[in-house]
Design an enzyme around this catalytic site. Structure first.
Site, PDB file in Angstrom:
ATOM      1  N   HIS A 126      -9.314 -25.210 -27.795  1.00 42.80           N
ATOM      2  CA  HIS A 126      -9.105 -25.614 -26.389  1.00 42.80           C
ATOM      3  C   HIS A 126      -9.206 -27.139 -26.290  1.00 42.80           C
ATOM      4  O   HIS A 126     -10.001 -27.762 -27.008  1.00 42.80           O
ATOM      5  CB  HIS A 126     -10.150 -24.937 -25.501  1.00 42.80           C
ATOM      6  CG  HIS A 126      -9.852 -25.095 -24.042  1.00 42.80           C
ATOM      7  ND1 HIS A 126     -10.162 -26.243 -23.356  1.00 42.80           N
ATOM      8  CD2 HIS A 126      -9.236 -24.271 -23.156  1.00 42.80           C
ATOM      9  CE1 HIS A 126      -9.762 -26.107 -22.100  1.00 42.80           C
ATOM     10  NE2 HIS A 126      -9.197 -24.922 -21.953  1.00 42.80           N
TER      11      HIS A 126
ATOM     12  N   ASN B 101     -10.504 -17.918 -19.029  1.00 47.32           N
ATOM     13  CA  ASN B 101     -11.466 -18.754 -19.749  1.00 47.32           C
ATOM     14  C   ASN B 101     -12.532 -19.191 -18.754  1.00 47.32           C
ATOM     15  O   ASN B 101     -12.279 -20.050 -17.915  1.00 47.32           O
ATOM     16  CB  ASN B 101     -10.717 -19.968 -20.340  1.00 47.32           C
ATOM     17  CG  ASN B 101     -11.665 -20.991 -20.949  1.00 47.32           C
ATOM     18  OD1 ASN B 101     -12.836 -20.711 -21.168  1.00 47.32           O
ATOM     19  ND2 ASN B 101     -11.149 -22.176 -21.225  1.00 47.32           N
TER      20      ASN B 101
ATOM     21  N   GLU C 137     -10.634 -29.012 -24.284  1.00 44.34           N
ATOM     22  CA  GLU C 137     -11.988 -29.529 -24.010  1.00 44.34           C
ATOM     23  C   GLU C 137     -12.810 -29.580 -25.294  1.00 44.34           C
ATOM     24  O   GLU C 137     -13.642 -30.466 -25.478  1.00 44.34           O
ATOM     25  CB  GLU C 137     -12.667 -28.670 -22.929  1.00 44.34           C
ATOM     26  CG  GLU C 137     -12.051 -28.946 -21.559  1.00 44.34           C
ATOM     27  CD  GLU C 137     -12.091 -27.779 -20.597  1.00 44.34           C
ATOM     28  OE1 GLU C 137     -12.828 -26.813 -20.825  1.00 44.34           O
ATOM     29  OE2 GLU C 137     -11.352 -27.847 -19.595  1.00 44.34           O
TER      30      GLU C 137
ATOM     31  N   SER D 178      -3.822 -24.856 -14.365  1.00 47.03           N
ATOM     32  CA  SER D 178      -3.783 -24.646 -12.917  1.00 47.03           C
ATOM     33  C   SER D 178      -2.908 -23.462 -12.500  1.00 47.03           C
ATOM     34  O   SER D 178      -2.228 -23.509 -11.478  1.00 47.03           O
ATOM     35  CB  SER D 178      -3.339 -25.930 -12.199  1.00 47.03           C
ATOM     36  OG  SER D 178      -4.245 -26.979 -12.485  1.00 47.03           O
TER      37      SER D 178
ATOM     38  N   LYS E 203     -15.181 -20.786 -19.306  1.00 60.05           N
ATOM     39  CA  LYS E 203     -15.820 -22.052 -19.701  1.00 60.05           C
ATOM     40  C   LYS E 203     -17.352 -21.948 -19.567  1.00 60.05           C
ATOM     41  O   LYS E 203     -17.906 -20.875 -19.771  1.00 60.05           O
ATOM     42  CB  LYS E 203     -15.253 -23.210 -18.887  1.00 60.05           C
ATOM     43  CG  LYS E 203     -13.727 -23.224 -18.870  1.00 60.05           C
ATOM     44  CD  LYS E 203     -13.162 -24.502 -18.348  1.00 60.05           C
ATOM     45  CE  LYS E 203     -11.654 -24.376 -18.237  1.00 60.05           C
ATOM     46  NZ  LYS E 203     -11.003 -25.621 -17.928  1.00 60.05           N
TER      47      LYS E 203
ATOM     48  N   GLY F  96      -7.267 -27.917 -14.872  1.00 58.42           N
ATOM     49  CA  GLY F  96      -8.318 -28.178 -13.887  1.00 58.42           C
ATOM     50  C   GLY F  96      -7.975 -29.282 -12.902  1.00 58.42           C
ATOM     51  O   GLY F  96      -8.842 -29.764 -12.178  1.00 58.42           O
TER      52      GLY F  96
ATOM     53  N   GLU G 134      -1.056 -25.540 -23.238  1.00 54.90           N
ATOM     54  CA  GLU G 134      -1.803 -26.064 -22.089  1.00 54.90           C
ATOM     55  C   GLU G 134      -1.672 -27.588 -22.039  1.00 54.90           C
ATOM     56  O   GLU G 134      -2.410 -28.300 -22.745  1.00 54.90           O
ATOM     57  CB  GLU G 134      -3.276 -25.706 -22.223  1.00 54.90           C
ATOM     58  CG  GLU G 134      -3.543 -24.222 -22.296  1.00 54.90           C
ATOM     59  CD  GLU G 134      -4.949 -23.886 -21.836  1.00 54.90           C
ATOM     60  OE1 GLU G 134      -5.079 -23.112 -20.893  1.00 54.90           O
ATOM     61  OE2 GLU G 134      -5.915 -24.434 -22.397  1.00 54.90           O
TER      62      GLU G 134
END
Ligand code: PEP
Length: 255
Positions: A95, A9, A97, A213, A11, A173, A167
């Site tokens: 996702h 991904n 985010e 991660s 992003k 991250g 996730e």
């Protein structure tokens, strides 16, 4: 047997020339790997050129989001038929985010899944708990609610096209990876939920990626768990060496 699936991904990173440099490097390093399914998910505007650059390699391309209508007065959005035509095979949906910053909910993720499937795209559906939810002992309840909402009304045939990415938000991250035991526990729960909702055969077939991660160094430990079938990779997918390292370390792990 489930074939491992590693997806990157990207992003909001990479201009078109940078995206092409990355995909060309990956093609050289892992373009002929057959044991693992591979996808890269660039920014929508880079999709067509990145897809062209993958050529006849085993690297496929995915988008990072779609809107659920095909066309219309929805300024700034992209849709399933448009990314499909640009060369996308997969699409990441829900996702964390997007849930956090752009208002995605289980209900809108469900609509997006249906729109993607209507156009023969393969959804990668992200679910996962926040740190607060984990510390309050709510992880399993959150995951169950996300599964029930995101996959509502889907048939077994439709579920066969879906990859689930577990996730944990606190691991995205942050450099903090879930331990393999923590990840396996949730993956096993998800597979158990799939079995109850859609039957044993479907539960056995659906791939459940771990994301948070992931790097070359922790790939083998995580992907050796019985219910972890690959990885959705953010930061480490932005460089040829680190993403290719994850893929090479995944080769040989059997489910
Ligand atoms: C992600 O954004 O899906 C992700 C897992 O990011 P990272 O690998 O950087 O934690």
């Amino acid at each position: 047997m489930r074939k491992l699936f590693i997806a990157g991904n990207w992003k909001l990173n990479k201009t078109i020339p940078e995206a092409l440099e990355l995909v060309n490097g990956l093609r050289r390093e892992v373009g002929d790997v057959e044991e693992v399914d591979i996808a890269v998910c660039p920014v929508a505007v880079c999709l067509a050129e990145v897809a062209d650059a993958t050529g006849d390699s085993n690297i496929k391309v995915g988008a990072q989001n779609i809107y659920w209508e095909d066309t219309g007065a929805f300024t700034g959005e992209v849709s399933a038929p448009i990314i499909k035509e640009a060369g996308a095979v997969y699409v990441i949906l829900g996702h964390s985010e997007r849930r956090q910053f752009f208002g995605d909910t289980n209900e809108t993720v469900n609509k997006k899944i249906k729109a993607a499937l209507k156009h023969d795209l393969l959804p990668i559906v992200c679910i996962g708990e926040s740190l607060e939810e984990r510390e309050a002992g709510k992880t399993i309840a959150v995951i169950q609610k996300q599964c029930e909402g995101s996959f509502a009304g889907l048939t077994v045939e439709e579920m066969e096209k879906i990859t689930i990415a577990y996730e944990p938000i606190w691991a995205i991250g942050t450099g903090k990876t879930a331990t393999s035991a923590q990840a396996q526990e949730v993956h096993a729960f998800i597979r158990g939920w799939l079995k109850k909702a859609f039957g044993a055969d479907l539960a056995n077939d659906v791939r459940i990626q771990y994301g948070g991660s992931v790097k070359a160094e922790n790939t083998v430990e995580l992907l050796s768990q019985p219910d972890i079938d690959g990885a959705l990779v953010g930061g480490a997918s932005l460089k040829v060496d680190s993403f290719a390292g994850i893929i090479k370390n995944a080769v040989g792990i059997k489910k």
